[in-house]
Enzyme design. Structure first.
Site, PDB file in Angstrom:
ATOM      1  N   ASP A   1     -44.906  51.821  -1.207  1.00 16.16           N
ATOM      2  CA  ASP A   1     -44.702  52.064  -2.631  1.00 16.16           C
ATOM      3  C   ASP A   1     -45.565  53.242  -3.080  1.00 16.16           C
ATOM      4  O   ASP A   1     -46.739  53.351  -2.700  1.00 16.16           O
ATOM      5  CB  ASP A   1     -45.078  50.800  -3.401  1.00 16.16           C
TER       6      ASP A   1
ATOM      7  N   GLU B   1     -41.950  56.098  -0.723  1.00 19.56           N
ATOM      8  CA  GLU B   1     -41.604  56.899  -1.892  1.00 19.56           C
ATOM      9  C   GLU B   1     -42.493  58.142  -1.939  1.00 19.56           C
ATOM     10  O   GLU B   1     -43.701  58.008  -2.143  1.00 19.56           O
ATOM     11  CB  GLU B   1     -41.818  56.092  -3.170  1.00 19.56           C
TER      12      GLU B   1
END
Length: 800
Positions: free
Chosen positions: A347, A377
């Site tokens: 994340d 990400e």
């Protein structure tokens, strides 16, 4: 700011041991915690988990705690050995600082906790292994390009009544087999296996903070901090499974046992497990396990000394600090080894420094599992002072992948609004889509397996709701306006969901003729036939709607739960997805391994006016099909596309009515009509699959045994040049596998440390690949300093 608060950079003592936390045995337990700035540290033993549930213990272990002084040792470590069998007890660390302040915290390296993570639990991990756990193995993943990822929330999977599952919202739901709907369609884990995906990507399953694990159904939350539902991006204990997914959160071993049962069940169906991990921030600072024990060290600060907020939730973990980096690597290693996890999704990976990401990739594969799938990400949630962010492009040659938001936006448009992309009605996006089809190798990747291709994920509007928005159908579908899981206008949410009608325009007797259905199949059809790693959001194959909620992270089950009744309603959609996945997995032309292979094999025929057509030619990737043509038509009406010259007919395996790996109709014309809002896949001839490559297996020997950071820089492979990491150890030396095009005479290489910090040898070196029909060519290279360029390494052993 009290005097015990320090500048993190001034902390010099670090510890390299692998034994932080609790080491348990029936004879004694050893406790070790890193707290270099503390004046004194004590272990506090408790009889209960601190939330009113008695463990049934008496004697010296009162709930007020038995305090045992810990001894300071090298590296900022405090440790104590306690005799006897402590299984079933709980503990905390109590740190005293020079200014007199006292902080108590759970063990940062906790592997078991009481309900709601209040206290650290003492357990024997061997007790948590399900039957046959020692024989559990990860499904094979010959190459990252072979993965098909399915992103799923544990609770969403089973919460709805139509799931037929008994253990709703629990890890154990994944162990239930043989379930069918009234029409005989497979449900639950059998559905996942039938769909054909290779990996389930689970939204956070470590212990997170805002769901009350002890909440009684029907009662209000006991604290305003608690909600009934959360995605889990609010970390509390990184090395413990989430208790709300357990059938007994008050039993520390139960959640671990049931998590392992879930992994074992998925593995038994050939499905690997990816964990969504959140090492960029924590939910709480003062009440978390880091700040009380080493104030200000674990968190990143801006230039004025304030907590930086690149996560958007108030803090960032300082991954660049040595002991934070160590913690992350230790945590990942623990999940991969103890729980047999097959990959990790990071994340807000932009907030993790690039050195940490590089070391994670190299060390986990070398020491734990060479086939781990790693991606994340490549962005942040706000401004951060971190200079070495892991953004798009940083991953080049480093062995992990990033989400391709360029491709996503080109296909569908913006994430939450009316903005359109190629599949939702916007001209001018063809070139951006074509770049994604090629694995972004001319954008930000060196290799197609450095990009994760997707159109929607848990964030933002899901695919069905996004397409309705671009069509201007939100009001007709009676989609909701929500904020933080509640209706903005007030009222009962469940009633509003019942009144919504996201499928109002679908004729269930002719599902594939609906415009929204066709746009959704086109969008994910592009993903499943492009180079790179495809990623699907759970429920897309069932036309899942979240009723217009673009941020459902704390919305209830009536919004988030997968409605399994849709499988029967929309079975042609499921069959179409299944067929596309079967096509991809059965044909290596859609799973090319390298830049050079793509540039040689993929050629665009058309890229304008809402049409993209390309050919995968000359048995691309060793495919049995000679030439494969793929056409995407984003126009409302049909288009005619010219086909390459062929001596025979073209066989159609995908059109607007059907998708699969077997031809169901043919054409002998030099052109083909493609229906509006659809895709088509054709091939001309079938032949015996050709070898796509030979493998050069390089065994590298260093007398010092230290392979950290060493890699190969290779060229002339014909498939993928550039960095090659050593991926596993064999007989004390590191091994890398390099694919080379059949017929290659030689490849060049340089042994280097990280990004050219050092070289083993002074010049280019070469490996002779000719003169052998063996499929695997083994080469042993020993550390040495060369005095002249061009010296070749000769194979020492060859095996087929």
């Amino acid at each position: 700011m009290s005097s015990n608060y320090i500048n993190a950079e001034s902390v010099m003592e670090t510890y390299e041991g692998k034994d932080l936390g609790l080491t348990y045995s029936t004879e004694y337990s050893m406790f070790k915690v890193w707290a270099p700035t503390a004046f004194a540290v004590s272990l506090v033993l408790y009889a209960t988990g601190g939330n009113g549930i008695s463990a049934g213990h008496t004697g010296d272990y009162k709930d007020s705690g038995r305090i045992i002084n810990m001894q300071r040792s090298d590296g900022g470590i405090w440790e104590v050995r306690v005799s006897g069998d402590l299984k079933g007890r709980y503990y905390m660390y109590r740190a005293v600082f020079a200014d007199g302040s006292i902080n108590e915290a759970a063990d940062p390296y906790a592997t078991a906790v009481s309900a709601n993570g209040v206290r650290t639990a003492v357990i024997d991990l061997q007790d948590t292994n399900p039957a046959g756990w020692d024989q559990d193995t990860s499904p094979a993943l010959p190459h990252p390009a072979d993965a098909v990822i399915y992103e799923l929330h544990v609770r969403d999977f089973s919460a709805h009544e139509s799931s037929g599952l008994t253990h709703k919202g629990k890890f154990k739901a994944f162990t239930e087999i043989g379930l069918r709907d009234a029409a005989g369609h497979a449900l639950g884990i059998d559905h996942l296996a039938e769909l054909g995906i290779t990996h389930v990507h689970l939204l956070p399953v470590f212990d997170f903070q805002t769901v009350d694990e002890l909440k009684v159904p029907g009662e209000a939350p006991r604290s305003p901090l608690f909600t009934d539902y959360n995605w889990g991006y609010d970390p509390q204990h990184y090395n413990v499974p989430e208790g709300s997914y357990s059938t007994d959160p008050a039993s520390p071993p139960t959640r671990i046992h049931e998590f392992k049962e879930m992994v074992q069940a998925l593995h038994s169906r050939g499905i690997s497990v990816i964990m969504d991990v959140v090492y960029n921030h924590t939910y709480s600072i003062e009440k978390g396990p880091f700040q009380p024990l080493v104030p200000d060290y674990y968190y990143r600060h801006d230039y004025s000394g304030r907590l930086s907020n690149g996560s958007g939730v108030g803090n960032e973990l300082a991954t660049e600090q040595p002991m934070v980096r160590k913690y992350i690597k230790d945590s990942l290693s623990y999940w991969a080894s103890e729980y047999h996890i097959d990959g990790f999704r990071f994340d807000l990976m932009g907030l993790m420094d690039s050195v940490t990401m590089r070391e994670i990739t190299e060390e986990l594969r070398l020491e734990i599992n060479p086939n781990l799938l790693l991606y994340g990400e490549p962005w942040t949630g706000g401004d951060s002072p971190l200079a070495t962010k892991t953004l798009k492009g940083v991953q080049r040659g480093k062995g992990y992948a990033v989400f391709n938001d360029n491709f996503r936006s080109a296909i569908k448009g913006d994430s939450d609004g009316w903005g359109k992309g190629f599949a939702t009605g916007e001209y001018g996006k063809e070139g951006a889509v074509a770049s994604g089809i090629k694995g972004a190798i001319h954008e930000f990747t060196d290799s197609p397996v450095e990009t994760v291709n997707y159109v929607t994920a848990h964030d933002n509007l899901n695919l069905w709701d996004k397409i309705l928005a671009t069509q201007g159908l939100r009001q007709e579908a009676r989609l909701l306006e929500l904020e933080n899981g509640r209706l903005r206008s007030g009222g009962d949410l469940e009633t509003a969901v019942e009144q919504a009608d996201p499928y109002f325009a679908i004729d269930t007797l002719d599902v594939l003729e609906n415009e929204t259905v066709r746009r959704s199949l086109l969008a994910n059809g592009i993903i499943l036939t492009s180079q790179g790693i495809p990623f699907l959001h759970a429920g897309d194959e069932l036309l899942r709607s979240k009723y217009g909620d673009h941020n459902s992270y704390r919305s209830p089950d009536c919004i988030n739960a997968i409605r399994w009744e849709n499988k029967k309603k929309f079975i042609p959609v499921f069959q179409y997805y299944k067929g596309l996945i079967e096509l991809r997995r059965g044909h290596p032309a859609f799973r090319l391994h390298g830049r050079q292979e793509i540039e040689r094999s993929l050629e665009f025929l058309r890229c304008d006016s809402g049409v993209i057509a390309y050919v995968l030619k000359n048995h691309a990737g060793g495919d049995g099909w000679n030439n494969i043509v793929v056409i995407y038509n984003a126009n409302m009406g049909p288009v005619t596309q010219c086909l390459p010259e062929s001596s025979g007919c073209w066989n159609i395996v995908v059109d607007h009515t059907h998708a699969g790996a077997e031809a169901f109709r043919q054409t002998e014309n030099g052109s083909i009509e493609v229906a509006g809002l659809s895709m088509m896949v054709l091939y001309d001839k079938y032949g015996e699959p050709e070898p796509r490559s030979k493998v050069v297996e390089v065994h590298y020997e260093r007398p010092d045994g230290d392979y950290r950071g060493w890699n190969l820089w290779v060229w002339g492979t014909g498939i993928q040049d550039g960095q090659r990491d050593f991926q596993h150890m064999e007989d004390g030396h590191a091994v890398a596998r390099i694919e080379v095009l059949p017929g290659t005479a030689s490849i060049g290489y340089i042994l280097r440390l990280n990004d050219w910090e050092e070289k083993d040898g002074t010049g280019d070196r070469f490996i002779n690949c000719s003169g052998s029909e063996e499929q695997v060519l083994k080469v042993t290279i020993r550390e040495r300093k060369l005095e002249h360029d061009g010296e070749a390494a000769d194979p020492l052993q060859r095996t087929s």
